[in-house]
Design an enzyme around this catalytic site. Sequence first.
Site, PDB file in Angstrom:
ATOM      1  N   LYS A 277     -61.293 -27.936  75.092  1.00 46.02           N
ATOM      2  CA  LYS A 277     -61.121 -29.337  75.517  1.00 46.02           C
ATOM      3  C   LYS A 277     -62.198 -30.226  74.895  1.00 46.02           C
ATOM      4  O   LYS A 277     -61.893 -31.274  74.339  1.00 46.02           O
ATOM      5  CB  LYS A 277     -61.174 -29.379  77.060  1.00 46.02           C
ATOM      6  CG  LYS A 277     -61.100 -30.767  77.656  1.00 46.02           C
ATOM      7  CD  LYS A 277     -60.692 -30.741  79.116  1.00 46.02           C
ATOM      8  CE  LYS A 277     -61.818 -30.437  80.077  1.00 46.02           C
ATOM      9  NZ  LYS A 277     -62.777 -31.531  80.237  1.00 46.02           N
TER      10      LYS A 277
ATOM     11  N   ARG B 173     -63.425 -34.486  70.649  1.00 47.99           N
ATOM     12  CA  ARG B 173     -64.319 -34.931  69.577  1.00 47.99           C
ATOM     13  C   ARG B 173     -63.615 -34.930  68.229  1.00 47.99           C
ATOM     14  O   ARG B 173     -63.889 -35.780  67.370  1.00 47.99           O
ATOM     15  CB  ARG B 173     -65.558 -34.024  69.548  1.00 47.99           C
ATOM     16  CG  ARG B 173     -66.495 -34.297  70.742  1.00 47.99           C
ATOM     17  CD  ARG B 173     -67.380 -33.107  71.028  1.00 47.99           C
ATOM     18  NE  ARG B 173     -68.420 -33.368  72.007  1.00 47.99           N
ATOM     19  CZ  ARG B 173     -68.255 -33.320  73.335  1.00 47.99           C
ATOM     20  NH1 ARG B 173     -67.061 -33.020  73.850  1.00 47.99           N
ATOM     21  NH2 ARG B 173     -69.262 -33.562  74.159  1.00 47.99           N
TER      22      ARG B 173
ATOM     23  N   GLY C 196     -63.766 -37.652  82.078  1.00 51.43           N
ATOM     24  CA  GLY C 196     -65.128 -38.157  81.897  1.00 51.43           C
ATOM     25  C   GLY C 196     -65.522 -38.162  80.434  1.00 51.43           C
ATOM     26  O   GLY C 196     -66.231 -39.060  79.968  1.00 51.43           O
TER      27      GLY C 196
ATOM     28  N   ARG D  29     -66.873 -41.457  89.775  1.00 54.67           N
ATOM     29  CA  ARG D  29     -67.935 -40.703  89.079  1.00 54.67           C
ATOM     30  C   ARG D  29     -68.981 -41.629  88.450  1.00 54.67           C
ATOM     31  O   ARG D  29     -68.666 -42.752  88.045  1.00 54.67           O
ATOM     32  CB  ARG D  29     -67.281 -39.778  88.024  1.00 54.67           C
ATOM     33  CG  ARG D  29     -66.413 -38.722  88.701  1.00 54.67           C
ATOM     34  CD  ARG D  29     -65.754 -37.802  87.721  1.00 54.67           C
ATOM     35  NE  ARG D  29     -66.724 -36.993  87.003  1.00 54.67           N
ATOM     36  CZ  ARG D  29     -66.422 -36.219  85.979  1.00 54.67           C
ATOM     37  NH1 ARG D  29     -65.169 -36.155  85.545  1.00 54.67           N
ATOM     38  NH2 ARG D  29     -67.345 -35.500  85.389  1.00 54.67           N
TER      39      ARG D  29
ATOM     40  N   SER E 137     -76.726 -33.242  79.940  1.00 52.98           N
ATOM     41  CA  SER E 137     -75.305 -33.594  79.924  1.00 52.98           C
ATOM     42  C   SER E 137     -74.861 -33.900  78.513  1.00 52.98           C
ATOM     43  O   SER E 137     -75.389 -34.806  77.865  1.00 52.98           O
ATOM     44  CB  SER E 137     -75.054 -34.822  80.811  1.00 52.98           C
ATOM     45  OG  SER E 137     -73.853 -35.458  80.430  1.00 52.98           O
TER      46      SER E 137
ATOM     47  N   ASP F  99     -69.021 -25.778  83.830  1.00 53.43           N
ATOM     48  CA  ASP F  99     -67.614 -25.866  84.266  1.00 53.43           C
ATOM     49  C   ASP F  99     -67.100 -24.545  84.832  1.00 53.43           C
ATOM     50  O   ASP F  99     -66.005 -24.489  85.399  1.00 53.43           O
ATOM     51  CB  ASP F  99     -66.730 -26.301  83.094  1.00 53.43           C
ATOM     52  CG  ASP F  99     -66.985 -27.751  82.712  1.00 53.43           C
ATOM     53  OD1 ASP F  99     -67.527 -28.505  83.539  1.00 53.43           O
ATOM     54  OD2 ASP F  99     -66.645 -28.128  81.576  1.00 53.43           O
TER      55      ASP F  99
ATOM     56  N   LYS G 211     -68.609 -33.865  89.530  1.00 51.08           N
ATOM     57  CA  LYS G 211     -67.507 -33.447  88.642  1.00 51.08           C
ATOM     58  C   LYS G 211     -66.191 -34.067  89.154  1.00 51.08           C
ATOM     59  O   LYS G 211     -66.208 -35.000  89.936  1.00 51.08           O
ATOM     60  CB  LYS G 211     -67.448 -31.922  88.569  1.00 51.08           C
ATOM     61  CG  LYS G 211     -68.658 -31.327  87.851  1.00 51.08           C
ATOM     62  CD  LYS G 211     -68.698 -31.769  86.400  1.00 51.08           C
ATOM     63  CE  LYS G 211     -69.943 -31.288  85.680  1.00 51.08           C
ATOM     64  NZ  LYS G 211     -70.092 -31.938  84.370  1.00 51.08           N
TER      65      LYS G 211
ATOM     66  N   ARG H 242     -67.567 -30.423  93.663  1.00 47.12           N
ATOM     67  CA  ARG H 242     -67.211 -28.988  93.602  1.00 47.12           C
ATOM     68  C   ARG H 242     -68.088 -28.133  94.516  1.00 47.12           C
ATOM     69  O   ARG H 242     -67.644 -27.077  94.975  1.00 47.12           O
ATOM     70  CB  ARG H 242     -67.294 -28.465  92.152  1.00 47.12           C
ATOM     71  CG  ARG H 242     -66.176 -28.977  91.299  1.00 47.12           C
ATOM     72  CD  ARG H 242     -66.177 -28.400  89.884  1.00 47.12           C
ATOM     73  NE  ARG H 242     -65.079 -28.997  89.133  1.00 47.12           N
ATOM     74  CZ  ARG H 242     -65.026 -29.098  87.815  1.00 47.12           C
ATOM     75  NH1 ARG H 242     -66.012 -28.636  87.077  1.00 47.12           N
ATOM     76  NH2 ARG H 242     -63.983 -29.648  87.230  1.00 47.12           N
TER      77      ARG H 242
ATOM     78  N   ARG I 295     -60.242 -27.157  87.803  1.00 48.53           N
ATOM     79  CA  ARG I 295     -61.055 -25.930  87.826  1.00 48.53           C
ATOM     80  C   ARG I 295     -61.093 -25.311  89.220  1.00 48.53           C
ATOM     81  O   ARG I 295     -61.181 -24.087  89.360  1.00 48.53           O
ATOM     82  CB  ARG I 295     -62.450 -26.206  87.278  1.00 48.53           C
ATOM     83  CG  ARG I 295     -62.391 -26.770  85.855  1.00 48.53           C
ATOM     84  CD  ARG I 295     -63.536 -26.388  84.982  1.00 48.53           C
ATOM     85  NE  ARG I 295     -63.423 -27.072  83.699  1.00 48.53           N
ATOM     86  CZ  ARG I 295     -62.701 -26.651  82.655  1.00 48.53           C
ATOM     87  NH1 ARG I 295     -62.018 -25.530  82.725  1.00 48.53           N
ATOM     88  NH2 ARG I 295     -62.642 -27.344  81.537  1.00 48.53           N
TER      89      ARG I 295
HETATM   90  C1  S3P Z   1     -68.224 -32.038  78.601  1.00 46.96           C
HETATM   91  C2  S3P Z   1     -69.463 -31.960  79.160  1.00 46.96           C
HETATM   92  C3  S3P Z   1     -69.703 -31.506  80.532  1.00 46.96           C
HETATM   93  C4  S3P Z   1     -68.504 -30.780  81.095  1.00 46.96           C
HETATM   94  C5  S3P Z   1     -67.213 -31.477  80.804  1.00 46.96           C
HETATM   95  C6  S3P Z   1     -67.022 -31.619  79.315  1.00 46.96           C
HETATM   96  C7  S3P Z   1     -68.106 -32.552  77.230  1.00 46.96           C
HETATM   97  O1  S3P Z   1     -69.965 -32.643  81.340  1.00 46.96           O
HETATM   98  O2  S3P Z   1     -68.646 -30.619  82.489  1.00 46.96           O
HETATM   99  O3  S3P Z   1     -66.115 -30.774  81.329  1.00 46.96           O
HETATM  100  O4  S3P Z   1     -67.029 -32.393  76.615  1.00 46.96           O
HETATM  101  O5  S3P Z   1     -69.082 -33.137  76.733  1.00 46.96           O
HETATM  102  P1  S3P Z   1     -71.452 -33.239  81.505  1.00 46.96           P
HETATM  103  O6  S3P Z   1     -71.861 -33.734  80.201  1.00 46.96           O
HETATM  104  O7  S3P Z   1     -71.301 -34.359  82.497  1.00 46.96           O
HETATM  105  O8  S3P Z   1     -72.282 -32.113  82.033  1.00 46.96           O
END
Ligand code: S3P
Length: 436
Positions: free
Chosen positions: A23, A28, A96, A124, A171, A323, A350, A354, A399
């Site tokens: 994902k 990206r 997100g 969020r 993050s 995750d 999240k 969670r 999840r």
């Molecule tokens: C992700 C980063 C993580 C992850 C999300 C995907 C990403 O989030 O939990 O499912 O693709 O950059 P955080 O950056 O908020 O930790």
Amino acid sequence: MNNKKIHPFAESIGGTVRIPGDKSVSHRAVMLAALGNQSVTVKNFLRGADCLSTVNCMRALGANIEEISADELIVTGKGLNGLTEPTEILNAGNSGTTLRLLMGLLSPRRMFAAFCGDASLTKRPMARVIQPLSLMGAKIVGRAGNKFLPVAVTPVTQNLTGITYDSPVASAQVKSAILLAGLLAEGETTVNEPYLSRNHTEKMLAACGVDIRQTGSTTVLSPPAARDFAPPSVFEVPGDISSAAYWLVLAAVMKGSRLTLKNTGVNETRTGIIDVLRSMGADITLTNKRQSGGEPLADLIVTGNGNLHGTAFGAEIVPRLIDEIPVIAAAALFADGDTVMREVSELRVKETDRLQAIIDEFNKIMPGSAVADGDTLIIHGRCGEFLPNIPVKTYGDHRMAMALAVIGAAKAGVCLDDASCVDISYPTFWNTLEGF
Ligand code: S3P
């Protein structure tokens, strides 16, 4: 919303599962391909709802995206400066990653873009991205003092300036938003993280010819000249270890099982689940190791020895398995003794809270099994019986749904209130589960 009853498997499971596209990398690939001048083929793209939110947003920003097959796209952009002002509100849905990365990507531009999302995303925190981008000179406004959706990225009149940002959280979404803004900023952009989060953005930017360096958990980007930004003609997306995680745990807890998980991405910043399951006594081997599109891949072989025990971990590994905590907690239910997961407060922000969801739902299945102590989650493995066919809630969180399904399939059944949310990251999850 659709209910689903998960029946326990009568016997151990075996066979081979091909793991669908990652994902994080799929998002990206579409975003970066849309910043090039040439067509880019994205192979093994994850056709999950989150990644489709990114596709829709990038189309609204002027990228041409053709869906060649279920897992292949051709993306044609108009160059690093070529995105166009969207006439519609950009809807990030549940994602997100779509929202935070696009805020970064759009903030250096002379254009207006408004964002919305679903009920979960609207709750969020966005200040973690808006604040550092504002330090670079971005003009972003949002609800409740620039903290939540709806958010608008408004046109800048001056170039952004690169910053050195000490991120309070590890993050990848925060880091990536800053780096993507840094592409069009003046001077270098540096992000220091408490621990290195997933580094797909960095690897993929490097593949586009960007000068980006990583030392420990510090990342430094020098903005490229627009003409030098050149995505490769193909982005090959590795299988998502976060999706493989459900089968790793299912096979690990079911004695006599043996599964091969083909084509799984094993980037070091993502393999915390393998380390933790091994520390619990799981039997996992990596074979057929290779590189594809700058990312390491392997086939994972997991054998269920029925012999897991509790473990403990903390902040240093959390970004490498963030995750996977719901499904690690599921494994811990089947393990002897306690599993102690410290410094997991990020779970609260999240797709749902969670930490609370695990406690509430696991205690329905095995009373007394899950407790929180501040930002520590403790699972008391095998502290009681698995109650049969208990109705549980997913909170619309993919999840949570998949972790709860694993528990039900491995032991005594569960009834989920909503099975469709798996479409966010793993649309074929039920087919695979039902195919064993
Ligand atoms: C992700 C980063 C993580 C992850 C999300 C995907 C990403 O989030 O939990 O499912 O693709 O950059 P955080 O950056 O908020 O930790």
